[in-house]
Design an enzyme around this catalytic site. Structure first.
Site, PDB file in Angstrom:
ATOM      1  N   GLU A  60     -10.173  -6.533  -6.670  1.00 45.51           N
ATOM      2  CA  GLU A  60      -9.013  -5.698  -6.360  1.00 45.51           C
ATOM      3  C   GLU A  60      -7.724  -6.368  -6.818  1.00 45.51           C
ATOM      4  OE1 GLU A  60      -8.541  -4.551  -2.265  1.00 45.51           O
ATOM      5  OE2 GLU A  60      -7.162  -2.932  -2.809  1.00 45.51           O
ATOM      6  N   GLU A 120      -0.016 -10.391  -1.445  1.00 42.73           N
ATOM      7  CA  GLU A 120      -1.384 -10.500  -0.937  1.00 42.73           C
ATOM      8  C   GLU A 120      -2.269 -11.404  -1.801  1.00 42.73           C
ATOM      9  OE1 GLU A 120      -3.057  -6.954   0.813  1.00 42.73           O
ATOM     10  OE2 GLU A 120      -1.105  -5.972   0.873  1.00 42.73           O
ATOM     11  N   ASP A 159      -5.763   0.161  -7.014  1.00 43.80           N
ATOM     12  CA  ASP A 159      -5.278   0.765  -5.777  1.00 43.80           C
ATOM     13  C   ASP A 159      -3.829   1.188  -6.000  1.00 43.80           C
ATOM     14  OD1 ASP A 159      -3.721   0.682  -3.282  1.00 43.80           O
ATOM     15  OD2 ASP A 159      -5.561  -0.010  -2.329  1.00 43.80           O
ATOM     16  N   THR A 160      -3.531   2.440  -5.687  1.00 42.74           N
ATOM     17  CA  THR A 160      -2.185   2.954  -5.990  1.00 42.74           C
ATOM     18  C   THR A 160      -1.094   2.256  -5.192  1.00 42.74           C
ATOM     19  OG1 THR A 160      -2.471   4.747  -4.392  1.00 42.74           O
ATOM     20  CG2 THR A 160      -3.054   5.227  -6.683  1.00 42.74           C
ATOM     21  N   PHE A 161      -1.381   1.788  -3.985  1.00 37.22           N
ATOM     22  CA  PHE A 161      -0.373   1.056  -3.212  1.00 37.22           C
ATOM     23  C   PHE A 161       0.059  -0.207  -3.956  1.00 37.22           C
ATOM     24  CE2 PHE A 161       0.540  -2.455  -0.237  1.00 37.22           C
ATOM     25  CZ  PHE A 161       1.647  -1.953   0.420  1.00 37.22           C
ATOM     26  N   HIS A 162      -0.905  -0.953  -4.440  1.00 38.99           N
ATOM     27  CA  HIS A 162      -0.591  -2.199  -5.137  1.00 38.99           C
ATOM     28  C   HIS A 162       0.026  -1.933  -6.509  1.00 38.99           C
ATOM     29  CE1 HIS A 162      -2.538  -4.330  -1.939  1.00 38.99           C
ATOM     30  NE2 HIS A 162      -3.675  -3.695  -2.138  1.00 38.99           N
ATOM     31  N   HIS A 203      -8.774   3.151  -5.240  1.00 43.36           N
ATOM     32  CA  HIS A 203      -8.182   3.494  -3.931  1.00 43.36           C
ATOM     33  C   HIS A 203      -6.973   4.388  -4.090  1.00 43.36           C
ATOM     34  CE1 HIS A 203      -9.404  -0.103  -1.107  1.00 43.36           C
ATOM     35  NE2 HIS A 203     -10.396   0.732  -1.314  1.00 43.36           N
ATOM     36  N   ARG A 263       1.611   3.562   2.809  1.00 41.80           N
ATOM     37  CA  ARG A 263       0.261   3.569   3.398  1.00 41.80           C
ATOM     38  C   ARG A 263       0.016   4.710   4.393  1.00 41.80           C
ATOM     39  NH1 ARG A 263      -3.176  -0.250   1.650  1.00 41.80           N
ATOM     40  NH2 ARG A 263      -2.565  -2.388   1.219  1.00 41.80           N
ATOM     41  N   GLU A 304      -7.443   5.323   1.435  1.00 40.23           N
ATOM     42  CA  GLU A 304      -7.103   4.231   2.347  1.00 40.23           C
ATOM     43  C   GLU A 304      -5.756   4.532   2.990  1.00 40.23           C
ATOM     44  OE1 GLU A 304      -7.925  -0.324   1.622  1.00 40.23           O
ATOM     45  OE2 GLU A 304      -5.962   0.151   0.812  1.00 40.23           O
TER      46      GLU A 304
END
Lengths: 294, 294, 294, 294
Positions: A147, A153, A180-183, A206, A212, A241
């Protein structure tokens, strides 16, 4: 897309057998056919019973995790690298034992806020550890996905380009990226372009809103991301998520900085996310068709 | 907007007298009329000389900072709160001494990654400390602005709505918000809506790309943000901020997770940012005019 | 991109020798190195003198036009098709005589609002006429580009996909597409996707705001369009187009429905557009570099 | 929003009693509670029966239309103005007779492509005609809304600002605007800003994709539009409109330039649009809540 899944922390903080079983049931009820368990501790659970329940419900299992500081395979300290490599091998076996299809997350470094720059030696140590993990995973029939996460993170793989270079350095063709779209919203100059660049190296995806919460209520421009997935003919799994301080897991909530209630009720959240992803996917497919129609 | 400024870390890591003087000169050369110094340590510099140089160049100074863990005014530990309050009072005086107009940043908590939830008592302690700081600032002719930051850099004020509530709880009408597009991109459901909600409570504004590189090369949708600033008739200052591992400050780079080279040469970066902000501002003003023209 | 140009109607209604010469000079002064003349009537001008002036200023000329109803090559009426074919041949020669590099616009149909559906026979008539025109153009050293326009300005080629199919039906490899953001905004499901699909078939590109005013003040999402042009390694010309009722050309303003003053002063408009296009192009190039950097 | 409706041309070309009855039934089946009939010709239908059917299904009726050239109330020719005024009065009465709630569309001018500039006298003639129409409508219990349309479908009211000025010039407080995302996408610099500016003067709203196909498959940035409607506390009706050459109405398809099949099957189209609008509305409401939560 192959299967649409949901992160177990939408349903439970994940630390009891009952919690995980309930999460499997809720996921299935809401039409999801995959579930992601995070920081699974095999010693706490009856893995066979979870595997059986998942199979009965036709809900596949993915496990994700990050490494603790003392088992950081991107460290320059050999004992930490060894410890991390062993920990990853055990995690792969637990995934096999639970009947899971995939191990993902921050497998290549500590999951958390670094306060030092990454090093070249640490990068190579990590690549070696992931190569070793992939060997174990091959025997276990478990897929390894890494990921790519934001700078707070991990300090090692923050962008897709770094992830692709890293996979190259492992020398494996069976290690993939987990985007993951958040990251991506924090790190990529062009998330859709990154997906096109990664192409068949992405095997897990994700969907996450920028803060979030509910998909579509924040700042992420989702349509070009769906377009890119359709363009690369993405045929693997997609997982929703979302974290809220309503459901707190000690291992994950704190490292992820979940200080706010972004929702109270997980049922409408899960229903909304499924409709959102399915509808946006269909819109992207149709957009390609309309654009090509002469 | 009143003055357009630039963060000193575009030019220097900020820890020498020569570095800060060069930064003032470069800012002025590039047409910026404000500079932001971060984590100014008065003991290291000849403040009078900096003040004189800034005045000669007609470049105003803003200072920003965050609190260290042992002086966290949002703590439940009274000694930490006292230490933080004293530290803030000294910082205000240093801003006065350097001829600065404003103290901003994460004045209300530690600057860094928390691993505990914020508490109600900590919130009230912080509000009290900021009220006390505002008292000192009033005497010093220094404006206090609180930077709403992402979850990984504080656990207390992550959204504009929290910032507004907090200011209310200080009981002061001379404490304002400092908003930043990088942080809003992670935390706000609607950055433009947040600006409209904050209205005349915003007194300092940072433009930053999502990954902290060149403006306009990332994912942030800037036009609605400029629209909102025009809509609220924003008359205070705007500052461009960008970090690259090319220029490393021990205090700031690590807490902000600057692990990548997002640029190598700061001259074209600064030239681009000025054109970007001025052109986008003019476009927003014109958009309002065109929309209203009958 | 090769050359950045500007439409002559930013400067003049185009119907006098002095007007066109002034337009050449203004374009050059503002740093544009290409000009587009629309509906050039060779009989009204001293073409040699225009050609000489353009050459002296190093400003290349493109001519665009649309067909009148009685010379509509997409008609089922053979006499109209013949008349249109002859008209196009003459237009190509006028472009050659003025030293122009390209003939573009709605060469394949009437320019205006149809009130009937296009027909298969009309399509084939048009493809034949364009093939014949391309033959003349080859001898004249003039490039032929077909402008894909919105439904209110032609019924034949409204989308890039239709344009690509049409070019195929001409059987020529020297006929290209002329795309325009104003028209794409009305017709394409995904303008950036359309550019990627067209790839090396695009040889001329218009930047235009949704309401034809200042770039960046309307609704068009320009960054993905620049990204797509960078992605296909677009090496031909880009021209800025904007219309206001301030400058009225009888042939063009009415068919294009220019009922409003979208600007009064063309000097800041031209200066803004050049900065806009150059800055956005550079941002797109950098976005690709940043995304690929590991 | 009050009621969610659908344009009858999704179901039928509208020229038979059976067609309109089927359209009412299909709308109801798909969960829509309002239908828009365009260019209703009362002489062709049994209005009582339609009214009864609509009432039984709890589907409200809105009628929209545009004026023909010889009854253009924005003309300088008095006889055309008189003819148009009479035509509008009759249309209002037909709406009353069919049990409809509202008359909308291009009531203030010809519906079609003008080739002359609007005039001041024509504007005043039109304002007078609309004032007279509002008088009739008041007696009939019918609401009058004016559709602001793109430059190719009228030369008089192309922007919300023009619409607001026009309403002011009618001297009426019971004439409202009818806004449509397809038209706004061509004419407004900032559609969301236009909605905020119009505020309680908007009483009817059309959702339409840029190319008139499936919502969410084109270029329109819908979330800010929903945000604006939520911000102004929009409490009137929303109607989905989409045209394809699959269903051709002689009066409307040609004036609107419907030359392409944007869809073949209206059932999934209608189902998708309802989910799209309801989900996006809910997302906008939640975005406001999240943004305000401290």
């Amino acid at each position: 897309m192959r299967r649409l899944g949901i992160h177990s922390f939408v349903w439970t903080n994940g630390q009891t057998q009952d919690g995980l079983e309930m999460a499997l049931e809720k996921s299935s009820e809401h039409g999801y056919r995959m579930i992601e368990f995070a920081y699974l501790r095999p010693e706490l659970f009856d893995l066979d019973r979870l595997a059986k329940k998942a199979q009965d419900l036709d809900v596949e299992i993915v496990v994700t995790m990050g490494l603790p500081a003392d088992a950081d395979v991107s460290s320059e300290d050999k004992s930490a690298v060894e410890k991390g490599t062993a920990l990853l091998a055990n995690a792969v076996k637990a995934v096999r034992d639970i009947g899971g299809v995939r191990l993902g997350g921050i497998l290549f470094s500590m999951h958390g806020k670094y306060d030092t720059m990454p090093t070249r030696d640490g990068w190579m140590n990590s690549a070696g550890a992931i190569a070793a993990t992939a060997d174990v995973a091959k025997d276990c029939g478990v897929q390894i996905v890494l990921e790519v996460v934001n700078r707070f993170e991990s300090n090692l793989l923050n962008t897709t380009a770094q992830g692709l270079k890293f996979i190259e350095d492992t020398g494996r063709d069976d290690v993939f990226l987990h985007l993951d779209t958040f990251h991506m919203n924090i790190e990529e100059a062009d998330p859709a372009g990154a997906i096109r660049m990664a192409c068949d190296r992405v095997a897990y995806f994700h969907f996450n809103e920028n803060y979030r919460g509910y998909l579509g209520t924040g700042t992420i421009n989702f349509p070009p991301i769906f377009d890119a997935l359709v363009d690369i003919n993405y045929t693997s799994d997609i997982v929703f998520e979302s974290f809220s301080s309503k459901i707190v897991d000690e291992s994950l909530s704190r490292v992820c900085g979940i200080w706010r209630d972004t929702w109270d009720d997980n049922n409408p959240l899960a229903a909304h996310a499924r409709t959102f992803i399915e509808q946006k996917w269909a819109e992207a497919v149709r957009r390609r068709e309309v654009n090509a129609q002469s």
